[in-house]
Design a protein around this motif. Structure first.
Motif, PDB file in Angstrom:
ATOM      1  N   VAL A   1       0.808  -1.219   0.000  1.00 31.14           N
ATOM      2  CA  VAL A   1       0.000   0.000   0.000  1.00 31.14           C
ATOM      3  C   VAL A   1       0.845   1.276   0.000  1.00 31.14           C
ATOM      4  CG1 VAL A   1      -2.031  -1.055   1.051  1.00 31.14           C
ATOM      5  CG2 VAL A   1      -0.233  -0.115   2.527  1.00 31.14           C
ATOM      6  N   GLY A   2       2.167   1.173   0.156  1.00 29.10           N
ATOM      7  CA  GLY A   2       2.967   2.391   0.122  1.00 29.10           C
ATOM      8  C   GLY A   2       4.439   2.152   0.379  1.00 29.10           C
ATOM      9  N   LEU A   3       5.256   3.091  -0.098  1.00 29.84           N
ATOM     10  CA  LEU A   3       6.703   3.066   0.114  1.00 29.84           C
ATOM     11  C   LEU A   3       7.159   4.426   0.607  1.00 29.84           C
ATOM     12  CD1 LEU A   3       7.938   1.459  -3.246  1.00 29.84           C
ATOM     13  CD2 LEU A   3       7.710   0.275  -1.061  1.00 29.84           C
ATOM     14  N   LEU A   4       8.135   4.416   1.504  1.00 31.38           N
ATOM     15  CA  LEU A   4       8.872   5.619   1.883  1.00 31.38           C
ATOM     16  C   LEU A   4      10.323   5.383   1.512  1.00 31.38           C
ATOM     17  CD1 LEU A   4       9.249   8.381   3.239  1.00 31.38           C
ATOM     18  CD2 LEU A   4       9.500   7.181   5.428  1.00 31.38           C
ATOM     19  N   VAL A   5      10.863   6.245   0.651  1.00 29.48           N
ATOM     20  CA  VAL A   5      12.194   6.063   0.077  1.00 29.48           C
ATOM     21  C   VAL A   5      13.079   7.225   0.484  1.00 29.48           C
ATOM     22  CG1 VAL A   5      13.482   6.089  -2.103  1.00 29.48           C
ATOM     23  CG2 VAL A   5      11.386   4.742  -1.897  1.00 29.48           C
ATOM     24  N   GLN A   6      14.321   6.915   0.883  1.00 26.29           N
ATOM     25  CA  GLN A   6      15.300   7.961   1.189  1.00 26.29           C
ATOM     26  C   GLN A   6      16.467   7.881   0.223  1.00 26.29           C
ATOM     27  OE1 GLN A   6      18.067   7.723   4.691  1.00 26.29           O
ATOM     28  NE2 GLN A   6      19.205   8.317   2.847  1.00 26.29           N
ATOM     29  N   GLY A   7      16.642   8.957  -0.576  1.00 28.88           N
ATOM     30  CA  GLY A   7      17.708   9.006  -1.558  1.00 28.88           C
ATOM     31  C   GLY A   7      18.983   9.603  -1.017  1.00 28.88           C
ATOM     32  N   THR A   8      19.988   9.766  -1.904  1.00 31.97           N
ATOM     33  CA  THR A   8      21.328  10.162  -1.463  1.00 31.97           C
ATOM     34  C   THR A   8      21.931  11.300  -2.279  1.00 31.97           C
ATOM     35  OG1 THR A   8      22.326   8.488  -2.912  1.00 31.97           O
ATOM     36  CG2 THR A   8      21.851   7.828  -0.642  1.00 31.97           C
ATOM     37  N   SER A   9      21.174  11.878  -3.217  1.00 34.84           N
ATOM     38  CA  SER A   9      21.784  12.807  -4.156  1.00 34.84           C
ATOM     39  C   SER A   9      20.935  14.055  -4.366  1.00 34.84           C
ATOM     40  CB  SER A   9      21.995  12.118  -5.512  1.00 34.84           C
ATOM     41  OG  SER A   9      22.455  13.029  -6.492  1.00 34.84           O
ATOM     42  N   HIS A  10      21.589  15.181  -4.649  1.00 39.02           N
ATOM     43  CA  HIS A  10      20.893  16.390  -5.058  1.00 39.02           C
ATOM     44  C   HIS A  10      20.031  16.106  -6.295  1.00 39.02           C
ATOM     45  CE1 HIS A  10      23.262  18.992  -2.462  1.00 39.02           C
ATOM     46  NE2 HIS A  10      22.659  20.058  -2.948  1.00 39.02           N
TER      47      HIS A  10
END
Length: 454
Positions: free
Chosen positions: A176-185
């Motif tokens: 039902v959902g994802l929370l994603v943390q990226g690493t780049s501008h």
């Protein structure tokens, strides 16, 4: 998984109107970059979590930054929510929401009506999410992909870890959902682009939503330093190298990040996300940056400031035209949110990866301005092996947050350079890094001490 964990997720459009006047000034790079059209829409993407006692909303905006005073205004309109977190992806291809990228250095770039529209949109989104909660379980995964970022500042230090939470309905076991943390501008389109776009995070979200058939919220992590998309190593499906600064690059790069996260989720682990503990602290940070001080005096940055007392936990009289102390301070917020076994670390700006990994030069590089500055606490030493997600540009955008002993504005310069490196010019003060990290370390201890208490 705790039976009382509930979740909802959704999005709302915040694409600016580009046609006509006034011009929409795009954020980042340089002044006077007016938008000429819209390539793809911008969104406020949010989720709401409840442990049965408290509710936490997290909303991510496809913009360059969001100020703490505006976050407070949103919270005041959502008294039914215990804690509201407003992040920005730090998108360099959207409208200026801070004010410093206008037609010229002395003209304000943000549009008050547009910012007010974002505020009302976020409030409406969270209110809607509050009516759509459903019981869920969650799983956590992470993956190191240093090939997906580059550091444009010496020393080269990366926080290469992509992190993701996936939520599954307890009713039918669907995602039902994802929370994603990226690493780049988010700056893969570069300074020549004049079309409004969410940049590569939009493509990352699109790919993940196609793969898992569920909505996704994207946040940026420790992107200070300057962590940016790589100039090489991005190849499309035909094996052809994409050129940085093109939409085909942004799409391919965004899809590569999504595919890396999908790979990580193949070995995801269940994680308990209840009960909640919210530990936060308002603090003052000195505004020593002469450009920021000038921007405030010219009304380019419209933000209340206060006398800097030398103590982050307290501040003096409000600065006015009649009262101008020698040093002024802005009020911001740091927070540690415990969701059961997982922690959200809320940082109000662009954190240097050195303050995550602890790779701070010791001894300091020759000619650095503050070689004897104490080394700040760093995140890896705090959290050890506990699962966490880093929310950069969370609730505020105070600029770069760097280790004090790496500060290098006065000649001679470190690394044998003839010019200063980029970074300090968009930092409020060399004291910001020590203040933010000392506050985070203190809040971390409080959150750990609260664990298990009713």
């Amino acid at each position: 998984m705790a039976a009382n964990l509930q979740f909802s997720i959704g999005h709302a459009d915040i694409t600016p109107e580009v046609e006509g006047r006034p011009a929409v000034w795009m954020a980042g790079y340089y002044h006077g970059r007016a938008a000429t059209g819209v390539h793809d829409p911008l969104y406020a993407r949010g989720m709401l979590l409840s442990d049965g006692k408290q509710k936490i909303a997290l909303v991510s905006l496809d913009v360059v930054g969001w100020s703490y005073p505006s976050t407070v205004k949103i919270r005041e309109q959502l008294p039914e929510i215990d804690y509201v977190i407003i992040c920005s992806t730090h998108n360099h291809e959207g409208p200026d929401t801070i004010g410093i990228w206008g037609e010229s250095p002395i003209k304000r770039g943000s549009n008050d009506r547009y910012n007010a529209r974002i505020e009302s949109t976020v409030v409406g989104l969270v209110q809607q999410l509050n009516t759509q909660l459903q019981p869920v379980t969650a799983e956590f995964a992470k993956i190191d992909r240093p090939d997906l970022i580059q550091d444009n500042r010496l020393p080269e230090v990366l926080d290469p870890t992509l992190r993701v939470l996936r939520f599954r309905s307890t009713i039918d076991q669907s995602y039902v959902g994802l929370l994603v943390q990226g690493t780049s501008h988010p700056e893969s389109l570069g300074p020549k682009n004049t079309l409004i776009t969410a940049d590569f995070p939009g493509y990352t979200i699109q790919r993940l939503e196609e793969h898992f058939d569920c909505p996704t919220v994207y946040v940026s992590g420790a992107i200070g330093g300057l962590l940016a998309p790589p100039e090489e190593g991005v190849f499309n499906r035909q094996g052809v190298a994409e050129e940085l600064g093109t939409f085909s690059y942004a799409e391919t790069y965004g899809q590569m990040i999504a595919d890396a996260l999908a790979t990580a989720l193949k070995s995801s682990q269940p994680v308990e996300l209840a009960p909640f503990d919210i530990v936060r602290q308002e603090i003052a940070i000195p505004i020593d940056n002469p450009l920021y001080r000038l921007a405030r005096s010219l009304n380019v940055i419209r933000r209340v400031s206060y006398e800097w007392t030398g103590r982050p936990e307290s501040w003096g009289q409000q600065v006015t035209r009649e009262y101008r102390p020698e040093r002024a301070a802005a009020i911001t917020e740091v927070a540690v949110i415990r969701l059961g076994e997982l922690y959200l670390l809320s940082i109000p700006g662009e954190l240097y990866p050195e303050l995550v990994t602890g790779q701070i030069p010791n001894p300091a590089e020759e000619h650095a301005d503050f070689p004897d500055a104490p080394i700040e606490p760093h995140i890896a030493a705090m959290v050890h092996d506990k699962p966490y997600m880093l929310l950069g540009l969370s609730n505020d955008e105070i600029g770069y947050i760097l280790p004090k002993r790496q500060w290098d504005r006065d000649p001679p310069y470190a690394y044998g350079r003839g010019l200063p490196q980029y970074g300090e010019i968009n930092s409020c003060s060399p004291d910001v890094g020590p203040i933010i990290m000392a506050t985070l370390a203190r809040l971390w201890k409080q959150a750990e001490a609260a664990q298990g208490k009713p």
